[in-house]
Structures are given as C-alpha cells and as structure tokens.
Design a protein around this motif. Sequence first.
Motif, PDB file in Angstrom:
ATOM      1  N   GLY A  36       0.787  -1.231   0.000  1.00  0.00           N
ATOM      2  CA  GLY A  36       0.000   0.000   0.000  1.00  0.00           C
ATOM      3  C   GLY A  36       0.816   1.277   0.000  1.00  0.00           C
ATOM      4  O   GLY A  36       0.294   2.349  -0.282  1.00  0.00           O
ATOM      5  N   MET A  37       2.099   1.189   0.316  1.00  0.00           N
ATOM      6  CA  MET A  37       2.945   2.388   0.333  1.00  0.00           C
ATOM      7  C   MET A  37       3.205   2.870  -1.090  1.00  0.00           C
ATOM      8  O   MET A  37       3.378   2.070  -2.000  1.00  0.00           O
ATOM      9  N   SER A  38       3.243   4.180  -1.234  1.00  0.00           N
ATOM     10  CA  SER A  38       3.514   4.776  -2.549  1.00  0.00           C
ATOM     11  C   SER A  38       5.006   4.813  -2.828  1.00  0.00           C
ATOM     12  O   SER A  38       5.809   5.034  -1.924  1.00  0.00           O
ATOM     13  N   LEU A  39       5.333   4.607  -4.082  1.00  0.00           N
ATOM     14  CA  LEU A  39       6.714   4.772  -4.534  1.00  0.00           C
ATOM     15  C   LEU A  39       6.882   6.190  -5.066  1.00  0.00           C
ATOM     16  O   LEU A  39       5.897   6.849  -5.403  1.00  0.00           O
ATOM     17  N   PRO A  40       8.122   6.658  -5.162  1.00  0.00           N
ATOM     18  CA  PRO A  40       8.338   7.971  -5.777  1.00  0.00           C
ATOM     19  C   PRO A  40       7.812   7.965  -7.211  1.00  0.00           C
ATOM     20  O   PRO A  40       7.817   6.922  -7.866  1.00  0.00           O
ATOM     21  N   SER A  41       7.368   9.119  -7.682  1.00  0.00           N
ATOM     22  CA  SER A  41       6.937   9.199  -9.071  1.00  0.00           C
ATOM     23  C   SER A  41       8.115   8.843  -9.973  1.00  0.00           C
ATOM     24  O   SER A  41       9.278   8.891  -9.557  1.00  0.00           O
ATOM     25  N   VAL A  42       7.804   8.506 -11.204  1.00  0.00           N
ATOM     26  CA  VAL A  42       8.851   8.166 -12.167  1.00  0.00           C
ATOM     27  C   VAL A  42       9.843   9.317 -12.278  1.00  0.00           C
ATOM     28  O   VAL A  42      11.060   9.116 -12.236  1.00  0.00           O
ATOM     29  N   ARG A  43       9.338  10.536 -12.399  1.00  0.00           N
ATOM     30  CA  ARG A  43      10.226  11.695 -12.544  1.00  0.00           C
ATOM     31  C   ARG A  43      11.062  11.934 -11.290  1.00  0.00           C
ATOM     32  O   ARG A  43      12.252  12.236 -11.381  1.00  0.00           O
ATOM     33  N   ASP A  44      10.442  11.816 -10.112  1.00  0.00           N
ATOM     34  CA  ASP A  44      11.191  12.034  -8.871  1.00  0.00           C
ATOM     35  C   ASP A  44      12.287  10.990  -8.690  1.00  0.00           C
ATOM     36  O   ASP A  44      13.417  11.316  -8.302  1.00  0.00           O
ATOM     37  N   PHE A  45      11.960   9.715  -8.956  1.00  0.00           N
ATOM     38  CA  PHE A  45      12.962   8.654  -8.843  1.00  0.00           C
ATOM     39  C   PHE A  45      14.108   8.910  -9.812  1.00  0.00           C
ATOM     40  O   PHE A  45      15.283   8.824  -9.436  1.00  0.00           O
ATOM     41  N   ALA A  46      13.763   9.243 -11.052  1.00  0.00           N
ATOM     42  CA  ALA A  46      14.788   9.487 -12.075  1.00  0.00           C
ATOM     43  C   ALA A  46      15.695  10.644 -11.674  1.00  0.00           C
ATOM     44  O   ALA A  46      16.918  10.561 -11.820  1.00  0.00           O
ATOM     45  N   ARG A  47      15.115  11.703 -11.166  1.00  0.00           N
ATOM     46  CA  ARG A  47      15.906  12.870 -10.763  1.00  0.00           C
ATOM     47  C   ARG A  47      16.801  12.537  -9.560  1.00  0.00           C
ATOM     48  O   ARG A  47      17.976  12.872  -9.533  1.00  0.00           O
ATOM     49  N   GLN A  48      16.224  11.849  -8.566  1.00  0.00           N
ATOM     50  CA  GLN A  48      16.976  11.529  -7.346  1.00  0.00           C
ATOM     51  C   GLN A  48      18.174  10.629  -7.622  1.00  0.00           C
ATOM     52  O   GLN A  48      19.241  10.815  -7.045  1.00  0.00           O
ATOM     53  N   TYR A  49      17.996   9.643  -8.497  1.00  0.00           N
ATOM     54  CA  TYR A  49      19.061   8.668  -8.747  1.00  0.00           C
ATOM     55  C   TYR A  49      19.798   8.894 -10.061  1.00  0.00           C
ATOM     56  O   TYR A  49      20.629   8.078 -10.446  1.00  0.00           O
ATOM     57  N   GLN A  50      19.467   9.972 -10.749  1.00  0.00           N
ATOM     58  CA  GLN A  50      20.130  10.364 -11.988  1.00  0.00           C
ATOM     59  C   GLN A  50      20.114   9.263 -13.046  1.00  0.00           C
ATOM     60  O   GLN A  50      21.138   8.886 -13.605  1.00  0.00           O
ATOM     61  N   VAL A  51      18.906   8.742 -13.276  1.00  0.00           N
ATOM     62  CA  VAL A  51      18.676   7.798 -14.360  1.00  0.00           C
ATOM     63  C   VAL A  51      17.546   8.367 -15.216  1.00  0.00           C
ATOM     64  O   VAL A  51      16.875   9.314 -14.820  1.00  0.00           O
ATOM     65  N   SER A  52      17.323   7.807 -16.377  1.00  0.00           N
ATOM     66  CA  SER A  52      16.286   8.343 -17.255  1.00  0.00           C
ATOM     67  C   SER A  52      14.889   7.925 -16.781  1.00  0.00           C
ATOM     68  O   SER A  52      14.720   6.895 -16.108  1.00  0.00           O
ATOM     69  N   THR A  53      13.904   8.721 -17.161  1.00  0.00           N
ATOM     70  CA  THR A  53      12.520   8.377 -16.827  1.00  0.00           C
ATOM     71  C   THR A  53      12.115   7.085 -17.547  1.00  0.00           C
ATOM     72  O   THR A  53      11.328   6.313 -17.008  1.00  0.00           O
ATOM     73  N   PHE A  54      12.664   6.851 -18.732  1.00  0.00           N
ATOM     74  CA  PHE A  54      12.386   5.610 -19.457  1.00  0.00           C
ATOM     75  C   PHE A  54      12.838   4.403 -18.634  1.00  0.00           C
ATOM     76  O   PHE A  54      12.130   3.392 -18.551  1.00  0.00           O
ATOM     77  N   THR A  55      14.013   4.490 -18.016  1.00  0.00           N
ATOM     78  CA  THR A  55      14.536   3.404 -17.184  1.00  0.00           C
ATOM     79  C   THR A  55      13.588   3.111 -16.030  1.00  0.00           C
ATOM     80  O   THR A  55      13.234   1.964 -15.765  1.00  0.00           O
TER      81      THR A  55
END
Length: 83
Positions: A36-55
């Motif tokens: 039930g816990m939310s994950l970071p949005s695709v954009r937030d995860f990508a920005r935080q870990y410096q990977v592409s949104t596609f990844t």
Amino acid sequence: MIDFQPVRARGQAPTLVDQVVAGVLRAIEAQSLRPGMSLPSVRDFARQYQVSTFTVASAYSRLVSLGWLAGGPGAGFRVGPPR
C-alpha cells in the motif's frame, strides 16, 4: 527508503532497469516498502538517482507485471498486496 546505487559499467553490471527492479525488490523484502505504500513518481525517482525516466518507467512496469506493484502512469505506483 530505496537503497539504489546505479552502476554504469557496460558489460560488467546488470542493466539499469534490472538494477532499479532489484533495488525496489530489496526494499520490499526488507519491509522498507510495505503493501500500500507509494513509490516515488517516475520523474522524482529518475531525478533523485540520476537515471532516465524511461529506465524507471520500464522498471516500474516490469514490477507491475510481476505483481509486486499496483497502479500505473498518472495514478502513481504502490506496493502490491503481500505475496
């Protein structure tokens, strides 16, 4: 929350998508992420870990198809029910 350190060594490391999947699975197994816990949005995860949104989108999609996550683009992603 998610312990993820991307390794970008071509040919010597799993793909970034595989690394994101493994990182999320580790967090679920360690109960850092619970059902039930939310994950970071695709954009937030990508920005935080410096990977592409596609990844990130590919990894999240794979985790949904495997039953580990629920949700989808626009609705957000959450940890699925216990397995």
